[in-house]
Motif scaffolding. Structure first.
Motif, PDB file in Angstrom:
ATOM      1  N   UNK A  37      86.443  81.523  62.627  1.00  0.00           N
ATOM      2  CA  UNK A  37      86.797  80.235  63.215  1.00  0.00           C
ATOM      3  C   UNK A  37      86.410  80.211  64.693  1.00  0.00           C
ATOM      4  N   UNK A  38      85.940  79.071  65.160  1.00  0.00           N
ATOM      5  CA  UNK A  38      85.574  78.923  66.565  1.00  0.00           C
ATOM      6  C   UNK A  38      86.795  79.056  67.468  1.00  0.00           C
ATOM      7  N   UNK A  39      87.947  78.576  67.002  1.00  0.00           N
ATOM      8  CA  UNK A  39      89.164  78.636  67.791  1.00  0.00           C
ATOM      9  C   UNK A  39      90.371  78.672  66.858  1.00  0.00           C
ATOM     10  N   UNK A  40      91.357  79.463  67.212  1.00  0.00           N
ATOM     11  CA  UNK A  40      92.590  79.553  66.415  1.00  0.00           C
ATOM     12  C   UNK A  40      93.800  79.477  67.326  1.00  0.00           C
ATOM     13  N   UNK A  41      94.924  79.175  66.747  1.00  0.00           N
ATOM     14  CA  UNK A  41      96.207  79.217  67.450  1.00  0.00           C
ATOM     15  C   UNK A  41      97.203  79.801  66.466  1.00  0.00           C
ATOM     16  N   UNK A  42      97.640  81.014  66.733  1.00  0.00           N
ATOM     17  CA  UNK A  42      98.546  81.676  65.811  1.00  0.00           C
ATOM     18  C   UNK A  42      97.876  81.886  64.469  1.00  0.00           C
ATOM     19  N   UNK A  43      98.468  81.336  63.431  1.00  0.00           N
ATOM     20  CA  UNK A  43      97.948  81.477  62.071  1.00  0.00           C
ATOM     21  C   UNK A  43      97.248  80.209  61.596  1.00  0.00           C
ATOM     22  N   UNK A  44      96.709  79.407  62.531  1.00  0.00           N
ATOM     23  CA  UNK A  44      96.095  78.123  62.178  1.00  0.00           C
ATOM     24  C   UNK A  44      94.714  77.977  62.809  1.00  0.00           C
ATOM     25  N   UNK A  45      93.857  77.162  62.174  1.00  0.00           N
ATOM     26  CA  UNK A  45      92.602  76.762  62.787  1.00  0.00           C
ATOM     27  C   UNK A  45      92.931  75.802  63.918  1.00  0.00           C
ATOM     28  N   UNK A  46      92.196  75.881  65.015  1.00  0.00           N
ATOM     29  CA  UNK A  46      92.372  74.950  66.127  1.00  0.00           C
ATOM     30  C   UNK A  46      91.134  74.075  66.176  1.00  0.00           C
ATOM     31  N   UNK A  47      91.328  72.765  66.092  1.00  0.00           N
ATOM     32  CA  UNK A  47      90.209  71.820  66.059  1.00  0.00           C
ATOM     33  C   UNK A  47      90.381  70.792  67.171  1.00  0.00           C
ATOM     34  N   UNK A  48      89.272  70.183  67.626  1.00  0.00           N
ATOM     35  CA  UNK A  48      89.360  69.167  68.671  1.00  0.00           C
ATOM     36  C   UNK A  48      90.132  67.934  68.178  1.00  0.00           C
ATOM     37  N   UNK A  49      90.799  67.294  69.097  1.00  0.00           N
ATOM     38  CA  UNK A  49      91.520  66.068  68.782  1.00  0.00           C
ATOM     39  C   UNK A  49      90.550  64.945  68.458  1.00  0.00           C
TER      40      UNK A  49
END
Length: 57
Positions: A37-49
């Motif tokens: 993944x390009x970006x994560x936060x904790x146990x989740x994918x992080x995607x642009x708003x």
């Protein structure tokens, strides 16, 4: 009072959705799913708003 009932194609079916249960044979471990993944936060994918300004995740 003079209107006939409308037809409903589903009939007497009330719930046609299966139970939401994880299938261990088809699931990836979280670390494997997130490894590229390009970006994560904790146990989740992080995607642009997509909601505009101020919705930064």
């Amino acid at each position: 009072a003079d209107v006939e009932p409308t037809f409903h194609p589903i009939g007497d079916l009330a719930n046609v959705v299966r139970a939401d249960a994880a299938d261990a044979g088809r699931s990836l471990p979280i670390d494997e799913a997130l490894k590229d993944a390009a970006s994560t936060r904790g146990r989740s994918f992080r995607v642009p708003s997509i909601l505009g300004e101020g919705g930064d995740c």
